[in-house]
Design an enzyme around this catalytic site. Structure first.
Site, PDB file in Angstrom:
ATOM      1  N   GLN A  49       0.798  -1.219   0.000  1.00  0.00           N
ATOM      2  CA  GLN A  49       0.000   0.000   0.000  1.00  0.00           C
ATOM      3  C   GLN A  49       0.835   1.276   0.000  1.00  0.00           C
ATOM      4  O   GLN A  49       0.338   2.332  -0.370  1.00  0.00           O
ATOM      5  CB  GLN A  49      -0.949  -0.008   1.199  1.00  0.00           C
ATOM      6  CG  GLN A  49      -2.006  -1.102   1.085  1.00  0.00           C
ATOM      7  CD  GLN A  49      -2.921  -1.169   2.291  1.00  0.00           C
ATOM      8  OE1 GLN A  49      -2.606  -1.826   3.275  1.00  0.00           O
ATOM      9  NE2 GLN A  49      -4.049  -0.493   2.253  1.00  0.00           N
ATOM     10  N   ARG A 106       3.857   0.034  12.981  1.00  0.00           N
ATOM     11  CA  ARG A 106       3.606  -1.317  12.452  1.00  0.00           C
ATOM     12  C   ARG A 106       3.685  -1.263  10.929  1.00  0.00           C
ATOM     13  O   ARG A 106       2.959  -0.494  10.295  1.00  0.00           O
ATOM     14  CB  ARG A 106       2.219  -1.801  12.904  1.00  0.00           C
ATOM     15  CG  ARG A 106       1.814  -3.079  12.236  1.00  0.00           C
ATOM     16  CD  ARG A 106       0.472  -3.621  12.725  1.00  0.00           C
ATOM     17  NE  ARG A 106       0.114  -4.746  11.904  1.00  0.00           N
ATOM     18  CZ  ARG A 106      -0.980  -4.828  11.148  1.00  0.00           C
ATOM     19  NH1 ARG A 106      -1.860  -3.845  11.140  1.00  0.00           N
ATOM     20  NH2 ARG A 106      -1.200  -5.895  10.414  1.00  0.00           N
ATOM     21  N   HIS A 151       1.314  -9.372   4.775  1.00  0.00           N
ATOM     22  CA  HIS A 151       0.105  -8.540   4.742  1.00  0.00           C
ATOM     23  C   HIS A 151      -0.392  -8.504   3.285  1.00  0.00           C
ATOM     24  O   HIS A 151      -0.118  -7.548   2.553  1.00  0.00           O
ATOM     25  CB  HIS A 151       0.423  -7.136   5.267  1.00  0.00           C
ATOM     26  CG  HIS A 151      -0.770  -6.268   5.534  1.00  0.00           C
ATOM     27  ND1 HIS A 151      -0.924  -5.549   6.697  1.00  0.00           N
ATOM     28  CD2 HIS A 151      -1.864  -5.971   4.798  1.00  0.00           C
ATOM     29  CE1 HIS A 151      -2.054  -4.848   6.659  1.00  0.00           C
ATOM     30  NE2 HIS A 151      -2.640  -5.090   5.500  1.00  0.00           N
ATOM     31  N   ASN A 196      -1.441 -10.926   8.499  1.00  0.00           N
ATOM     32  CA  ASN A 196      -2.515  -9.956   8.688  1.00  0.00           C
ATOM     33  C   ASN A 196      -3.850 -10.512   8.190  1.00  0.00           C
ATOM     34  O   ASN A 196      -3.976 -10.888   7.028  1.00  0.00           O
ATOM     35  CB  ASN A 196      -2.208  -8.668   7.917  1.00  0.00           C
ATOM     36  CG  ASN A 196      -3.296  -7.612   8.119  1.00  0.00           C
ATOM     37  OD1 ASN A 196      -3.425  -7.065   9.205  1.00  0.00           O
ATOM     38  ND2 ASN A 196      -4.092  -7.356   7.100  1.00  0.00           N
ATOM     39  N   GLU A 197      -4.805 -10.569   9.082  1.00  0.00           N
ATOM     40  CA  GLU A 197      -6.217 -10.810   8.760  1.00  0.00           C
ATOM     41  C   GLU A 197      -6.486 -11.978   7.811  1.00  0.00           C
ATOM     42  O   GLU A 197      -7.017 -11.787   6.709  1.00  0.00           O
ATOM     43  CB  GLU A 197      -6.834  -9.550   8.152  1.00  0.00           C
ATOM     44  CG  GLU A 197      -6.855  -8.377   9.089  1.00  0.00           C
ATOM     45  CD  GLU A 197      -7.582  -7.163   8.485  1.00  0.00           C
ATOM     46  OE1 GLU A 197      -7.760  -7.114   7.264  1.00  0.00           O
ATOM     47  OE2 GLU A 197      -7.953  -6.279   9.256  1.00  0.00           O
ATOM     48  N   ASN A 337      -7.753  -5.803  14.509  1.00  0.00           N
ATOM     49  CA  ASN A 337      -8.052  -4.622  13.709  1.00  0.00           C
ATOM     50  C   ASN A 337      -9.547  -4.377  13.818  1.00  0.00           C
ATOM     51  O   ASN A 337     -10.349  -5.274  13.550  1.00  0.00           O
ATOM     52  CB  ASN A 337      -7.705  -4.849  12.226  1.00  0.00           C
ATOM     53  CG  ASN A 337      -6.207  -4.998  12.013  1.00  0.00           C
ATOM     54  OD1 ASN A 337      -5.404  -4.725  12.909  1.00  0.00           O
ATOM     55  ND2 ASN A 337      -5.825  -5.423  10.819  1.00  0.00           N
ATOM     56  N   TYR A 339     -12.750  -1.696  12.872  1.00  0.00           N
ATOM     57  CA  TYR A 339     -13.163  -0.518  12.099  1.00  0.00           C
ATOM     58  C   TYR A 339     -14.628  -0.130  12.270  1.00  0.00           C
ATOM     59  O   TYR A 339     -14.972   1.023  12.066  1.00  0.00           O
ATOM     60  CB  TYR A 339     -12.923  -0.761  10.604  1.00  0.00           C
ATOM     61  CG  TYR A 339     -11.478  -0.644  10.213  1.00  0.00           C
ATOM     62  CD1 TYR A 339     -10.932   0.589   9.868  1.00  0.00           C
ATOM     63  CD2 TYR A 339     -10.650  -1.751  10.194  1.00  0.00           C
ATOM     64  CE1 TYR A 339      -9.602   0.717   9.502  1.00  0.00           C
ATOM     65  CE2 TYR A 339      -9.313  -1.640   9.840  1.00  0.00           C
ATOM     66  CZ  TYR A 339      -8.794  -0.404   9.497  1.00  0.00           C
ATOM     67  OH  TYR A 339      -7.483  -0.287   9.151  1.00  0.00           O
ATOM     68  N   GLU A 411      -5.030  -1.914  14.214  1.00  0.00           N
ATOM     69  CA  GLU A 411      -5.570  -0.965  13.226  1.00  0.00           C
ATOM     70  C   GLU A 411      -6.900  -0.435  13.715  1.00  0.00           C
ATOM     71  O   GLU A 411      -7.741  -1.199  14.203  1.00  0.00           O
ATOM     72  CB  GLU A 411      -5.818  -1.625  11.854  1.00  0.00           C
ATOM     73  CG  GLU A 411      -4.582  -1.985  11.084  1.00  0.00           C
ATOM     74  CD  GLU A 411      -4.894  -2.651   9.749  1.00  0.00           C
ATOM     75  OE1 GLU A 411      -5.953  -2.366   9.149  1.00  0.00           O
ATOM     76  OE2 GLU A 411      -4.072  -3.481   9.314  1.00  0.00           O
ATOM     77  N   TRP A 460      -4.730   3.291  11.674  1.00  0.00           N
ATOM     78  CA  TRP A 460      -4.645   3.061  10.234  1.00  0.00           C
ATOM     79  C   TRP A 460      -5.114   4.337   9.575  1.00  0.00           C
ATOM     80  O   TRP A 460      -6.272   4.670   9.659  1.00  0.00           O
ATOM     81  CB  TRP A 460      -5.502   1.876   9.766  1.00  0.00           C
ATOM     82  CG  TRP A 460      -5.221   1.638   8.310  1.00  0.00           C
ATOM     83  CD1 TRP A 460      -5.841   2.221   7.240  1.00  0.00           C
ATOM     84  CD2 TRP A 460      -4.184   0.797   7.769  1.00  0.00           C
ATOM     85  NE1 TRP A 460      -5.262   1.802   6.071  1.00  0.00           N
ATOM     86  CE2 TRP A 460      -4.251   0.933   6.370  1.00  0.00           C
ATOM     87  CE3 TRP A 460      -3.213  -0.032   8.342  1.00  0.00           C
ATOM     88  CZ2 TRP A 460      -3.372   0.256   5.520  1.00  0.00           C
ATOM     89  CZ3 TRP A 460      -2.356  -0.699   7.495  1.00  0.00           C
ATOM     90  CH2 TRP A 460      -2.435  -0.557   6.093  1.00  0.00           C
ATOM     91  N   GLU A 467      -5.664   2.138  -1.054  1.00  0.00           N
ATOM     92  CA  GLU A 467      -6.654   1.382  -0.283  1.00  0.00           C
ATOM     93  C   GLU A 467      -7.155   0.212  -1.144  1.00  0.00           C
ATOM     94  O   GLU A 467      -8.310   0.157  -1.561  1.00  0.00           O
ATOM     95  CB  GLU A 467      -7.770   2.312   0.201  1.00  0.00           C
ATOM     96  CG  GLU A 467      -8.872   1.672   1.018  1.00  0.00           C
ATOM     97  CD  GLU A 467      -8.410   0.667   2.089  1.00  0.00           C
ATOM     98  OE1 GLU A 467      -7.414   0.938   2.775  1.00  0.00           O
ATOM     99  OE2 GLU A 467      -9.050  -0.388   2.213  1.00  0.00           O
ATOM    100  N   PHE A 476      -7.248   7.192   4.361  1.00  0.00           N
ATOM    101  CA  PHE A 476      -7.270   6.853   5.791  1.00  0.00           C
ATOM    102  C   PHE A 476      -6.173   7.581   6.577  1.00  0.00           C
ATOM    103  O   PHE A 476      -6.044   7.383   7.775  1.00  0.00           O
ATOM    104  CB  PHE A 476      -7.031   5.342   5.978  1.00  0.00           C
ATOM    105  CG  PHE A 476      -8.251   4.460   5.906  1.00  0.00           C
ATOM    106  CD1 PHE A 476      -8.999   4.188   7.033  1.00  0.00           C
ATOM    107  CD2 PHE A 476      -8.629   3.870   4.711  1.00  0.00           C
ATOM    108  CE1 PHE A 476     -10.105   3.340   6.982  1.00  0.00           C
ATOM    109  CE2 PHE A 476      -9.737   3.022   4.645  1.00  0.00           C
ATOM    110  CZ  PHE A 476     -10.474   2.759   5.786  1.00  0.00           C
TER     111      PHE A 476
HETATM  112  C1  BGC Z   1      -6.266  -3.937   6.229  1.00  0.00           C
HETATM  113  C2  BGC Z   1      -5.609  -2.713   5.635  1.00  0.00           C
HETATM  114  C3  BGC Z   1      -6.672  -1.827   4.999  1.00  0.00           C
HETATM  115  C4  BGC Z   1      -7.638  -1.398   6.085  1.00  0.00           C
HETATM  116  C5  BGC Z   1      -8.724  -0.431   5.645  1.00  0.00           C
HETATM  117  C6  BGC Z   1      -7.538  -3.651   6.962  1.00  0.00           C
HETATM  118  O1  BGC Z   1      -8.419  -4.706   6.770  1.00  0.00           O
HETATM  119  O2  BGC Z   1      -5.363  -4.632   7.044  1.00  0.00           O
HETATM  120  O3  BGC Z   1      -4.653  -3.127   4.719  1.00  0.00           O
HETATM  121  O4  BGC Z   1      -6.138  -0.758   4.314  1.00  0.00           O
HETATM  122  O5  BGC Z   1      -8.287  -2.550   6.582  1.00  0.00           O
HETATM  123  O6  BGC Z   1      -9.625  -1.029   4.773  1.00  0.00           O
END
Ligand code: BGC
Length: 523
Positions: A49, A106, A151, A196-197, A337, A339, A411, A460, A467, A476
């Site tokens: 990214q 990170r 990632h 990651n995820e 993470n 959101y 994140e 993040w 993105e 972001f």
């Molecule tokens: C990811 C990031 C992504 C962020 C925002 C996360 O799921 O690890 O790479 O940019 O979400 O969508």
């Protein structure tokens, strides 16, 4: 001119104080002293990214290079070829983190910079040199490196050879790569994250098919290959075992000497019942189990959640006894993470338009709106809404299901919706992002007071970046990036963090007045 600027600035302050006041969860505000002294405040990024430099110094081709070069895959045909050009500008970027007062960062390692062809080729020393420079310069500034080994970006070679994560060979590849990272960087890196995820990779790459390798089947999409019911289960299994085996190598060959610790990151949305009906309440539980516990139950307890076994039967892969021994307890901390919060609706007892497959076969649906009213303020991402209480609930949930584990929020961030304005001034005066972080941090403090052992919080992201399929226009960052000139300009939120953390970020933009801003926030 000066008068117009002053009026403009006063208007911004007025609007920002309005938006702070309007938020239902705007509470006592937060201070650095609400967190322990040794708490880590950082920003998060990932290699594809931000780095760019995609053919430089021996870097090999990754799955995302191939995917992004196919027209139509990424909005505006954006690619990571140049991205933020962090590959050349990392010193400036480290300087920005430092001036914001951050004490952690990170980032992830580009697999193809180190191993252009995975384990089927040589180690690229110039890739090692690049990450050594980053790590050394972070440490010089007193910034703790948190390194994600993988990632999303992986060698195209491994996709071509055996379909990457669809094959159990990939476990060996990942361990090979991880071992090089431990050996080369582990004398200085004390916080590792293997992957990651995995839950997002399965969702986007193998259920919806919108990330590489673009596998899916109806009703999720019309990909040329894939099976959205079965493949995600296989991919998750391989990723979890790859993680567990890498942790085993770290523990047996490196940890004692190097003294670091290791974990994995999963995303965890929070859910609220769409109605007060008990079935929707049960749907909330299932949503968490079928997305988050799918990852963490094996890592903490050695097996998948029983609810998933009931639904999938023998389609859900099993761990052998040896594998169970390796995977159980393969973590020193939990990384999450977070959101958004969404509504969850049961689909077992009443019909759902999508058949109740969200998250994977959980017999529920999730959505951001109830009677056309959104659960929180919308953001630049369709399914992300601002619901600060969700972070407290997420941490409480983790702390209850997996007690006594240190937790890192690796994140949490806000993407600017078009309604926030598209002009550079609008993007830089990101009062909604300030509000977002202040309220989410207050929520985190509540979770810590409830007893969770939270050790760090990562925004993040450090700066606007690629993105993924949404391209560069979904922003972001705490720092604005002009993707034509690659110039960086700290946003109001970067100044807010500097003010919270005692950084020395200089006011550099004619449309921001840091002194007045500090006065407003920390009088
Ligand atoms: C990811 C990031 C992504 C962020 C925002 C996360 O799921 O690890 O790479 O940019 O979400 O969508």
């Amino acid at each position: 001119m000066a008068i117009i600027k002053t009026l403009q600035f006063l208007l911004i302050l007025f609007l920002s104080s309005q938006s702070f006041a309007q938020n239902e969860e705007d509470d006592e505000g937060i201070k650095r002293s609400d967190f322990p002294n040794h708490f880590f405040f950082g920003t998060s990024t990932s290699s594809y990214q931000i780095e760019g430099g995609y053919v430089e110094d021996g870097r090999g081709t990754s799955n995302w290079d191939v995917f992004s070069h196919i027209p139509g895959n990424i909005k505006n045909s954006d690619t990571g070829d140049v991205a933020d050009d962090h590959y050349h500008r990392f010193m400036e970027d480290i300087e920005m983190m430092s001036s914001m007062g951050m004490n952690a960062y990170r980032f992830s390692i580009s697999w193809t910079r180190i191993l252009p062809k995975g384990r089927f080729g040589k180690v690229n020393r110039r890739g090692i040199v690049f990450y050594n420079k980053i790590i050394d310069n972070l440490l010089l500034k007193g910034i703790e490196p948190f390194v994600t080994i993988h990632h999303h970006d992986l060698p195209d070679e491994l996709d071509k050879r055996y379909g990457s994560w669809m094959s159990s060979h990939m476990q060996e590849d990942f361990v090979y790569f991880a071992k090089i990272c431990f050996k080369e960087f582990g004398d200085r890196v004390k916080h590792w994250i293997t992957i990651n995820e995995p839950n997002l990779v399965t969702l986007m790459g193998y259920i919806k098919g919108v990330y590489p390798p673009a596998h899916c089947s109806p009703p999720f999409g019309n990909c040329s290959v894939g099976n959205s019911d079965i493949e995600p289960l296989i991919v998750m299994h391989n990723m979890l075992l790859a993680h567990a085996k890498a942790v085993f190598i770290y523990r047996t060959q490196f940890q004692k000497k190097q003294g670091g610790s290791i974990g994995l990151v999963a995303y965890c949305h929070m859910y609220e019942p769409l109605t007060n009906n008990e079935f929707d309440l049960q749907a909330v539980d299932r949503a968490l189990i079928f997305s988050f516990a799918w990852v963490y139950d094996p890592i903490v307890y050695g097996d998948y959640p029983k609810e998933m076994r009931e639904v999938f039967g023998s389609q859900l892969p099993s761990f052998s006894n040896t594998e169970k021994n390796i995977i159980k307890g393969s973590l020193d901390y939990i990384c999450v993470n977070h959101y958004t919060t969404l509504y969850a609706k049961d689909c077992l007892h009443s019909p759902c338009s999508n058949g109740g497959d969200r998250p994977i076969k959980g017999f529920l649906d999730t959505m951001g709106y109830r009677n056309s009213v959104s659960i929180g303020d919308p953001t630049g991402m369709d399914r992300f809404f601002v619901v600060p209480r969700g972070l407290e609930k997420t941490i409480n949930y983790i702390n209850q299901r997996y007690p006594n584990k240190p937790i890192f929020v690796t994140e949490n961030g806000y993407s600017t919706p078009p309604s926030d304005g598209n002009k550079v001034e609008d993007i830089i005066n990101d009062t909604k992002r300030v509000n977002f972080h202040r309220n989410y941090l207050a929520s985190l403090v509540r979770a810590m007071r409830n007893g969770a052992d939270v050790r760090g919080y990562f925004v993040w992201s450090l700066m606007d970046n690629l993105e993924w399929i949404h391209g560069f226009n979904t922003r972001f960052g705490l720092v604005y990036v002009d993707f034509q000139t690659l110039e960086r300009r700290p946003k109001l939120s970067a100044h807010w963090f500097a003010s919270l953390l005692g950084g020395n970020l200089q006011h550099s933009s004619s449309i921001l007045n840091k002194n007045t801003f500090d006065h407003l926030m920390y009088d």
